[in-house]
Write an enzyme that holds these catalytic residues in place. Structure first.
Site, PDB file in Angstrom:
ATOM      1  N   GLU A 155       0.827  -1.210   0.000  1.00 56.23           N
ATOM      2  CA  GLU A 155       0.000   0.000   0.000  1.00 56.23           C
ATOM      3  C   GLU A 155       0.860   1.258   0.000  1.00 56.23           C
ATOM      4  O   GLU A 155       0.474   2.282  -0.585  1.00 56.23           O
ATOM      5  CB  GLU A 155      -0.941  -0.017   1.201  1.00 56.23           C
ATOM      6  CG  GLU A 155      -2.025  -1.094   1.055  1.00 56.23           C
ATOM      7  CD  GLU A 155      -2.902  -1.224   2.284  1.00 56.23           C
ATOM      8  OE1 GLU A 155      -4.124  -1.035   2.167  1.00 56.23           O
ATOM      9  OE2 GLU A 155      -2.353  -1.519   3.370  1.00 56.23           O
ATOM     10  N   GLU A 205      -4.065  -9.417   4.028  1.00 61.91           N
ATOM     11  CA  GLU A 205      -4.800  -8.993   5.217  1.00 61.91           C
ATOM     12  C   GLU A 205      -5.951  -9.908   5.598  1.00 61.91           C
ATOM     13  O   GLU A 205      -6.163 -10.186   6.789  1.00 61.91           O
ATOM     14  CB  GLU A 205      -5.321  -7.554   5.030  1.00 61.91           C
ATOM     15  CG  GLU A 205      -4.255  -6.486   5.145  1.00 61.91           C
ATOM     16  CD  GLU A 205      -3.517  -6.219   3.860  1.00 61.91           C
ATOM     17  OE1 GLU A 205      -2.672  -5.309   3.814  1.00 61.91           O
ATOM     18  OE2 GLU A 205      -3.787  -6.936   2.858  1.00 61.91           O
TER      19      GLU A 205
END
Length: 259
Positions: free
Chosen positions: A120, A140
């Protein structure tokens, strides 16, 4: 612009190495013992970098170096202890959004894994260059959370809805060849030694342009669709009155003039 070789100043923080150049800042993640995991201290340092580039806009090269790791994600030890109030505080996503909104273009140079929050962080930059051993992934959901620091919307914009959903839902890793094919990165280099020269070369190409034109172009590209074409018109009006526009166009015409 294009002054990479002059006036370099180096600084070192808890988790970052910073080199200052007249036209760019080179920021290297430097937590090798933690595989450059993104912890609260590193986030604080990234905010300080952003404050510097907001006050004195320059191009940014963000890298983990060429030792085979970009960032292994958020610090899981810290992440495990965070509750809903910390989640709502947007600890990582606020810093990454600030990087995304920097006035001048940014380039991430990725060698090795960029996973979770590390991926990210790379997505928050405008452009990405990587080595053949780079790997991107959002694991995640396998840890019982979601990719909450930008991947749910930045990955969508980079690779399209269906592919972004696949990567977010499965946690599957993407190697460098696939990353280039799907538009996740702009360039892939064969050897780690080529990574930083290639990233600097890309910045050199951008640095040939007008700093104000670069800044307004980034502002226009990142603006919501509803802002166009009004924002384009206003930005162009500003540039049409800029002395550098007149100088550059005069030089162009003089080069074209028959001798």
């Amino acid at each position: 612009m294009g002054e990479r070789g002059e006036g370099v100043n180096a600084a070192h923080g808890t988790g970052l190495r910073i080199e200052e150049h007249p036209d760019r800042l080179v920021v290297t993640l430097d937590r090798p013992e933690k595989r450059n995991a993104i912890d609260a201290d590193l986030i604080t340092e990234l905010h300080a970098v952003c404050a510097e580039l907001e006050a004195r806009p320059r191009l940014l090269l963000l890298t983990g170096g060429t030792d085979g790791i970009f960032a292994g994600g958020a610090d899981i030890g810290q992440l495990r202890e965070r509750g809903r109030l910390e989640a709502l505080a947007a600890i990582n996503s606020a810093a990454f959004a600030r990087i995304r909104a920097l006035p001048m273009p940014t380039v991430a140079a990725v060698d090795g894994p960029a996973l979770g929050g590390g991926a990210e962080l790379a997505y928050a930059c405008d452009l990405r260059v990587c080595t053949e051993r780079a790997v991107f992934g959002q694991p995640e959901v396998r840890l019982g959370i979601l990719a909450g620091a930008g991947a749910t919307h930045r990955l969508l914009a980079l690779v399209g809805e269906a592919r972004a959903k696949e990567l977010l839902f499965t946690g599957r890793r993407v190697d460098a060849a696939e990353a280039l094919r799907i538009g996740l990165v702009n360039r892939v280099v064969a050897e780690p030694a080529e990574l930083l020269p290639t990233a600097h070369g890309l910045i050199d190409e951008m640095a040939k342009g007008s700093a104000l034109a670069l800044r307004l172009t980034k502002l226009a590209v990142d603006a919501p669709a509803a802002a166009h074409p009004q924002l384009d018109l206003v930005s162009q009006a500003v540039l049409f009155e800029d002395e550098e526009k007149h100088r550059r166009m005069t030089e162009f015409l003089e080069r074209r003039r028959p001798r």
